[in-house]
Design a protein around this motif. Sequence first.
Motif, PDB file in Angstrom:
ATOM      1  N   GLU A   1      -4.450  10.197   7.986  1.00  0.00           N
ATOM      2  CA  GLU A   1      -5.638  10.888   8.499  1.00  0.00           C
ATOM      3  C   GLU A   1      -6.654   9.931   9.108  1.00  0.00           C
ATOM      4  OE1 GLU A   1      -4.048  11.687   5.793  1.00  0.00           O
ATOM      5  OE2 GLU A   1      -3.747  13.855   5.812  1.00  0.00           O
TER       6      GLU A   1
ATOM      7  N   LEU B   1      -8.777   3.281   6.672  1.00  0.00           N
ATOM      8  CA  LEU B   1      -7.959   2.193   6.130  1.00  0.00           C
ATOM      9  C   LEU B   1      -8.867   1.252   5.356  1.00  0.00           C
ATOM     10  CD1 LEU B   1      -5.953   1.322   9.382  1.00  0.00           C
ATOM     11  CD2 LEU B   1      -5.117   2.683   7.451  1.00  0.00           C
TER      12      LEU B   1
ATOM     13  N   ASP C   1      -8.481  11.735  -3.047  1.00  0.00           N
ATOM     14  CA  ASP C   1      -8.289  10.532  -3.869  1.00  0.00           C
ATOM     15  C   ASP C   1      -9.529  10.285  -4.716  1.00  0.00           C
ATOM     16  OD1 ASP C   1      -5.724   9.741  -2.878  1.00  0.00           O
ATOM     17  OD2 ASP C   1      -6.711   9.128  -1.017  1.00  0.00           O
TER      18      ASP C   1
ATOM     19  N   GLY D   1       0.828  -1.206   0.000  1.00  0.00           N
ATOM     20  CA  GLY D   1       0.000   0.000   0.000  1.00  0.00           C
ATOM     21  C   GLY D   1       0.853   1.243   0.000  1.00  0.00           C
TER      22      GLY D   1
ATOM     23  N   LYS E   1      -5.795  15.889  -5.455  1.00  0.00           N
ATOM     24  CA  LYS E   1      -5.001  16.762  -4.578  1.00  0.00           C
ATOM     25  C   LYS E   1      -3.679  17.105  -5.234  1.00  0.00           C
ATOM     26  CE  LYS E   1      -4.021  12.664  -1.800  1.00  0.00           C
ATOM     27  NZ  LYS E   1      -4.293  12.028  -0.508  1.00  0.00           N
TER      28      LYS E   1
HETATM   29  C1  OOB Z   1      -0.469   5.789   3.574  1.00  0.00           C
HETATM   30  O1  OOB Z   1      -0.645   6.938   4.276  1.00  0.00           O
HETATM   31  P1  OOB Z   1      -0.166   8.389   3.827  1.00  0.00           P
HETATM   32  O2  OOB Z   1      -0.764   9.328   4.795  1.00  0.00           O
HETATM   33  O3  OOB Z   1       1.312   8.395   3.617  1.00  0.00           O
HETATM   34  O4  OOB Z   1      -0.774   8.642   2.378  1.00  0.00           O
HETATM   35  C2  OOB Z   1      -2.143   8.565   2.119  1.00  0.00           C
HETATM   36  C3  OOB Z   1      -2.404   8.654   0.636  1.00  0.00           C
HETATM   37  C4  OOB Z   1      -3.825   8.332   0.239  1.00  0.00           C
HETATM   38  O5  OOB Z   1      -4.692   9.417   0.416  1.00  0.00           O
HETATM   39  C5  OOB Z   1      -3.625   7.947  -1.212  1.00  0.00           C
HETATM   40  O6  OOB Z   1      -3.472   9.104  -1.976  1.00  0.00           O
HETATM   41  C6  OOB Z   1      -2.318   7.208  -1.206  1.00  0.00           C
HETATM   42  O7  OOB Z   1      -1.611   7.704  -0.072  1.00  0.00           O
HETATM   43  N1  OOB Z   1      -2.465   5.751  -1.052  1.00  0.00           N
HETATM   44  C7  OOB Z   1      -2.797   4.897  -2.053  1.00  0.00           C
HETATM   45  C8  OOB Z   1      -2.782   3.603  -1.494  1.00  0.00           C
HETATM   46  N2  OOB Z   1      -2.447   3.714  -0.179  1.00  0.00           N
HETATM   47  C9  OOB Z   1      -2.262   5.028   0.056  1.00  0.00           C
HETATM   48  N3  OOB Z   1      -3.111   5.116  -3.346  1.00  0.00           N
HETATM   49  C10 OOB Z   1      -3.404   4.019  -4.095  1.00  0.00           C
HETATM   50  N4  OOB Z   1      -3.405   2.759  -3.623  1.00  0.00           N
HETATM   51  C11 OOB Z   1      -3.106   2.494  -2.342  1.00  0.00           C
HETATM   52  N5  OOB Z   1      -3.114   1.228  -1.876  1.00  0.00           N
HETATM   53  O8  OOB Z   1       0.012   5.769   2.464  1.00  0.00           O
HETATM   54  C12 OOB Z   1      -0.913   4.530   4.252  1.00  0.00           C
HETATM   55  C13 OOB Z   1      -1.320   4.558   5.562  1.00  0.00           C
HETATM   56  C14 OOB Z   1      -1.722   3.394   6.184  1.00  0.00           C
HETATM   57  C15 OOB Z   1      -1.713   2.209   5.485  1.00  0.00           C
HETATM   58  C16 OOB Z   1      -1.301   2.174   4.177  1.00  0.00           C
HETATM   59  C17 OOB Z   1      -0.901   3.341   3.541  1.00  0.00           C
END
Ligand code: OOB
Length: 531
Positions: free
Chosen positions: A334, A337, A413, A306, A430
């Motif tokens: 934020e 999940l 997203d 992820g 964004k």
């Molecule tokens: C994780 O958390 P952050 O705060 O670094 O980033 C969040 C953003 C999401 O809004 C989205 O834009 C992107 O990262 N994202 C994904 C994704 N997982 C996160 N976009 C596409 N596919 C995915 N699987 O990145 C985060 C926090 C907790 C668990 C996993 C990832």
Amino acid sequence: MLHGCVPWPEELAAKYRAEGYWTGQPLDVLLTEGAAAHPDRVALVAADGARWTYAELDTWASRLAAGLVAAGLRPGERVVVQLPNVPEFVALFFAFLRAGVLPVLALPAHRESEIVPLCELSEAVAYVVADSDDAGYDYRELARTVQKAAPSVRQVFVVGEPAEFQALPSASPISLPAPDPADVALFLLSGGTTGTPKLIPRTHQDYLYNARASASVSGFSADTRYLVALPAAHNFALASPGLLGALAAGGTVVLAPDPSADTAFELIERERVTVSAVVPPVALLWMDAAEFMDEDLSSLRLLQVGGAKFNAEPASRVRATLGCDLQQVFGMAEGLLNFTRLDDPDELKITTQGRPLCPADEVLVVDEEGDPVAPGESGELLTRGPYTLRGYYRAEQHNARSFTPDGFYRSGDVVRVLPSGHLVVEGRIKDQINRGGEKIPAEELENHLLAHPAVHDAAVVGMPDEVMGERTCAFLVVRGEAPTLREVTAFLRERGVAAYKLPDRLEVLDRFPLTKVGKVSKVALAKRIAG
Ligand code: OOB
């Protein structure tokens, strides 16, 4: 709740309590319960093989907590913590919870231009760093700069050689008042879209739910041996389910200093690791490396991927190359999940980014006017729920834009919801670049670029990349002679910008394409560079 935070409305809070998502316990129960139930089980293993049982980790955390209090830290005060994946990170995390001191979790890659504003925004009274990293970068040098620029930082604590600073404080355990479970336990950093950092308050009970429920949906148990391959300060590796989820389940946490296949595979073999979480580029690296490296990876049962979109093609090869199951995780610091479930059909595991963790997660998909789209159509994901923030810390104006009037977080997203409830991430509205899971706020980088004497205007967009998903392209309009990419990155480094935020490519234009209302058209720029 701490001043500067936005609480959940009482009506929803009552619902989350009544439905059992909020238990009224402090986050620290993750460790105290484990230490009481199975004191002799191994809780934590460092990369060098040093290990701590639940009882030992518990005692270590208590001694550190007493030390923090003796060093003058008071409940509610903020401390910026910037540590690599070392055992001290874990022990200190619990020590902060016990002392009621609020850690602000920065990433090891951050530099002056990130850390100073964080200290200022949080009015941090202390800063915790390691002496240096494997590449020889000296964080004490950074601490000197930070302390000069952010006078609220009274003390610097160093893991390793403290130089003129202090070693981690330790003292005989003392009894400490239990924190209010509805109050802030820690701050996570937002990936951000603006010129200034945003802090995400996570409460004891929301983060406890986050860790426990994620552990459960990921099948974590006492047999889980979780490899922390991403930075422990990131929500994915910390609590989704991450190291906190592994401890909640009574499992063992193994710390990897970096996510390279060399490091990770050796630890997987040596510690019989069962599960890890990585970003897509690391998953690709591991899949390639598995073909020619001969470590025994047979203990690995699950790979969580992820942080950025994991495409269906590589996703479909995980089982054949690594011999384990794939779980896609679409999360955000934020809150919300999404996980594919362990018993989902392969089709969903490969082609979707999972469905919300909690039955009380509310998900809306809306069009540009903010109206719900027809089922199955794509639009912006809005969400609220028992572990999704209601507002960034001390950011009233920004909150007015980032949340709807009824408290939904605007994720930025673009998703589509399948009849099964699974989400497919289709893009983003964004102003951020997602470089292999590392988030770069466009405005922040543009502001740094605008400080260059030869730069008249700057616009930063993502360009498609097979491995990273996207890389960063900086479009510039210049005065006089155009600087080279090398000159620009040297200039940004000099300003203390984290390495992952440096542009990969520079394009100089006479003028920027504009939208109908006269704003710089990033859509046109992105199309141009993709072409
Ligand atoms: C994780 O958390 P952050 O705060 O670094 O980033 C969040 C953003 C999401 O809004 C989205 O834009 C992107 O990262 N994202 C994904 C994704 N997982 C996160 N976009 C596409 N596919 C995915 N699987 O990145 C985060 C926090 C907790 C668990 C996993 C990832």
